[in-house]
Design an enzyme around this catalytic site. Structure first.
Site, PDB file in Angstrom:
ATOM      1  N   ALA A   1       0.854  -1.178   0.000  1.00  0.00           N
ATOM      2  CA  ALA A   1       0.000   0.000   0.000  1.00  0.00           C
ATOM      3  C   ALA A   1       0.893   1.232   0.000  1.00  0.00           C
ATOM      4  CB  ALA A   1      -0.897  -0.008   1.235  1.00  0.00           C
ATOM      5  N   ALA A   2       0.547   2.216  -0.817  1.00  0.00           N
ATOM      6  CA  ALA A   2       1.386   3.409  -0.922  1.00  0.00           C
ATOM      7  C   ALA A   2       1.537   4.095   0.438  1.00  0.00           C
ATOM      8  CB  ALA A   2       0.786   4.372  -1.930  1.00  0.00           C
ATOM      9  N   CYS A   3       0.493   3.971   1.275  1.00  0.00           N
ATOM     10  CA  CYS A   3       0.548   4.665   2.570  1.00  0.00           C
ATOM     11  C   CYS A   3       1.474   3.966   3.559  1.00  0.00           C
ATOM     12  CB  CYS A   3      -0.849   4.831   3.148  1.00  0.00           C
ATOM     13  SG  CYS A   3      -1.916   3.444   2.872  1.00  0.00           S
ATOM     14  N   HIS A   4       2.040   2.808   3.173  1.00  0.00           N
ATOM     15  CA  HIS A   4       3.002   2.147   4.053  1.00  0.00           C
ATOM     16  C   HIS A   4       4.425   2.353   3.576  1.00  0.00           C
ATOM     17  CE1 HIS A   4      -0.217  -0.847   5.564  1.00  0.00           C
ATOM     18  NE2 HIS A   4      -0.166   0.253   6.283  1.00  0.00           N
ATOM     19  N   SER A   5       4.597   3.296   2.631  1.00  0.00           N
ATOM     20  CA  SER A   5       5.900   3.383   1.985  1.00  0.00           C
ATOM     21  C   SER A   5       7.012   3.808   2.935  1.00  0.00           C
ATOM     22  CB  SER A   5       5.829   4.315   0.777  1.00  0.00           C
ATOM     23  OG  SER A   5       5.178   5.485   1.152  1.00  0.00           O
TER      24      SER A   5
END
Ligand SMILES: Cc1ncc(COP(=O)(O)O)c(C=O)c1O
Length: 359
Positions: free
Chosen positions: A293-297
Site C-alpha cells: 500500500a502506498a501509505c506504508h511506503s
C-alpha cells in the site's frame, strides 16, 4: 455509477473521511439508542485483517480507548478472502457494524460482500425479535470502482465508500448511505454551515464534485471496455513474467485459485535472497511501482502484513512488488517493464564486483 439514489450520496474529502464517518456514526448511534437501556454494553464492530488503514486504525483506536469492541476476522490463506461464515461467527449481541472492503488494495481480491449482506439481513430479522441492535453493512469500494461493476442493490450494503482518484476523478470522495437519514442514520463528525443537509457541513467543493461526477459518468458508460483492456494487459504482464523468468522464481501473490480479483492488479515476487521489493525497484530504470500500500511506503523492510495475512510466506512477501495497469497502459510498455526487471535482477545477482557497476 453505483445504482443508488442521488439523495443517498454525500461528498467528503476522500476515502479516509468516508470510512471514519461510517465508524463514527454507528458508534454514536449505538451510544444514543442503547445507553438509554443502561446495560453498559459497548458497541461491537466486525471487520477483517486486510482492510485499509483508514478502517483498521480508527477501529484500533476505538478499541484501545475502550469505546468499542472490535473483531478482526482473519482472511482465508487459501482464497485470500474473508469467509462469510467467519464473519457471521464473529457477531455478538452488541454488534452494530460489519465493514469489509469490496476489493483489496494490494492483492485485488474481491470479497463476498453480497453474501455477507444477505446473511446479515436474515440475522437482523431474528435479532429484531430479541431487541438486539440492527447490524449495518459497510463496504469500502475505493479499489473496485471503475474496474468492475459496482451496484449497491446487488451488494445490499447500507454504506459504500467512493474515492474519486481511483477511477481517474479528482481527489475527493463520497459516501453512499441507503435511505440517508431515514432508513440509515448518519451522525456527522463535523458541525458547521449546514451543507450536505448537515451530515457533512463545509462549503461544497464544487469543481471537484463536478469532476467526480464526470469521472463517474465515464465509468458508467465505459466500465466494460476499461475492465477488458486492463485485464488483457495485466494478464499479458503475468504471462511475460512467467515466460522471461524461470517459472519457479515467480510467485503471483494475487492469484488465488477460484477467487475473483480486480483486472488491474498484479502483485508478484521474484524469489531470491537479494531481491527484496524495495531493492529491486531501486535498480529499475523505467518501472514505477510500490511494494505494498502506498501509505506504508515509510515502513522500510517489513513485508506487507496483508500478504502475510493471505498466507504468502515471509521470504516471498519480502520480495513483493505491486504493479497496477491503467486504461492507457500498453503491451509494449509491459515488454519494457519486464526487460527493465530482468536487467535489474541481473545487476543485483551479478558477480559481487559487477553489482551496481552499470547503474
Ligand atoms: C481501499 C482503500 N480505502 C481507502 C483509501 C483512502 O482513500 P483517500 O486517500 O482518498 O483517503 C484507499 C487509498 O489508497 C484505499 O485503497
Amino acid at each position: 455509477m453505483i445504482g443508488g439514489k442521488p439523495q443517498d450520496i454525500i461528498f467528503t474529502s476522500g476515502g479516509t473521511e468516508s470510512n471514519n464517518l461510517v465508524i463514527h456514526s454507528v458508534v454514536r448511534h449505538f451510544q444514543h439508542t442503547r445507553s438509554a437501556e443502561g446495560d453498559g454494553a459497548v458497541p461491537h464492530l466486525v471487520t477483517c485483517t486486510v482492510e485499509h488503514d483508514s478502517i483498521r486504525l480508527p477501529l484500533e483506536h476505538l478499541a484501545n480507548e475502550q469505546v468499542a469492541a472490535v473483531t478482526f476476522v482473519p482472511v482465508s490463506k487459501v482464497s485470500g478472502q474473508v469467509e462469510v461464515e467467519d464473519i457471521l461467527a464473529a457477531v455478538r449481541p452488541a454488534t452494530c457494524l460489519v465493514t469489509v472492503m469490496l476489493a483489496n488494495n494490494e492483492t485485488g481480491v474481491i470479497m463476498p460482500i453480497a453474501e455477507i449482506s444477505q446473511r446479515i439481513k436474515a440475522l437482523n430479522r431474528k435479532r429484531a425479535a430479541s431487541g438486539l441492535p440492527v447490524i449495518l453493512v459497510h463496504t469500502d469500494a475505493a479499489q473496485a470502482l471503475g474496474k468492475r461493476r459496482v451496484d449497491v442493490e446487488a451488494l445490499g450494503v447500507d454504506f459504500l465508500t467512493i474515492v474519486g482518484h481511483k477511477f481517474y476523478g479528482p481527489r475527493i470522495g463520497a459516501l453512499y448511505v441507503r435511505g440517508l437519514g431515514e432508513l440509515t442514520p448518519l451522525y456527522p463528525m463535523l458541525f458547521g454551515g449546514g451543507q450536505e443537509r448537515n451530515f457533512r457541513p463545509g462549503t461544497e467543493n464544487t469543481p471537484m464534485i463536478a469532476g467526480l461526477g464526470k469521472a463517474a459518468e465515464l465509468v458508467t458508460k465505459n466500465w466494460e471496455a476499461y475492465e477488458a483492456h486492463m485485464r488483457d494487459v495485466r494478464d499479458y504482464l503475468e504471462e511475460r513474467l512467467l515466460a522471461e523468468f524461470d517459472k519457479q522464481r515467480i510467485h503471483l501473490n494475487s492469484r488465488f485459485p477460484g477467487t475473483e480479483r480486480l483486472p488491474n492488479t498484479c502483485n508478484f515476487s521474484i524469489r531470491g535472497p537479494q531481491l527484496q521489493g524495495r531493492v529491486l525497484l531501486a535498480q529499475c530504470r523505467t518501472l514505477l511501482a510500490s511494494v505494498g500500500a502506498a501509505c506504508h511506503s515509510d515502513q522500510v523492510d517489513r513485508p506487507s502484513p496483508v500478504l502475510l495475512s493471505c498466507g504468502i510466506p515471509f521470504d516471498v512477501a519480502r520480495n513483493a512488488l505491486r504493479l497496477s495497469v491503467g486504461r492507457s497502459t500498453t503491451r509494449a510498455e509491459v515488454d519494457l517493464v519486464v526487460q527493465d526487471l530482468k536487467q535489474a535482477v541481473a545487476r543485483l545477482e551479478g558477480p559481487p564486483g559487477a553489482r551496481g557497476a552499470s547503474s
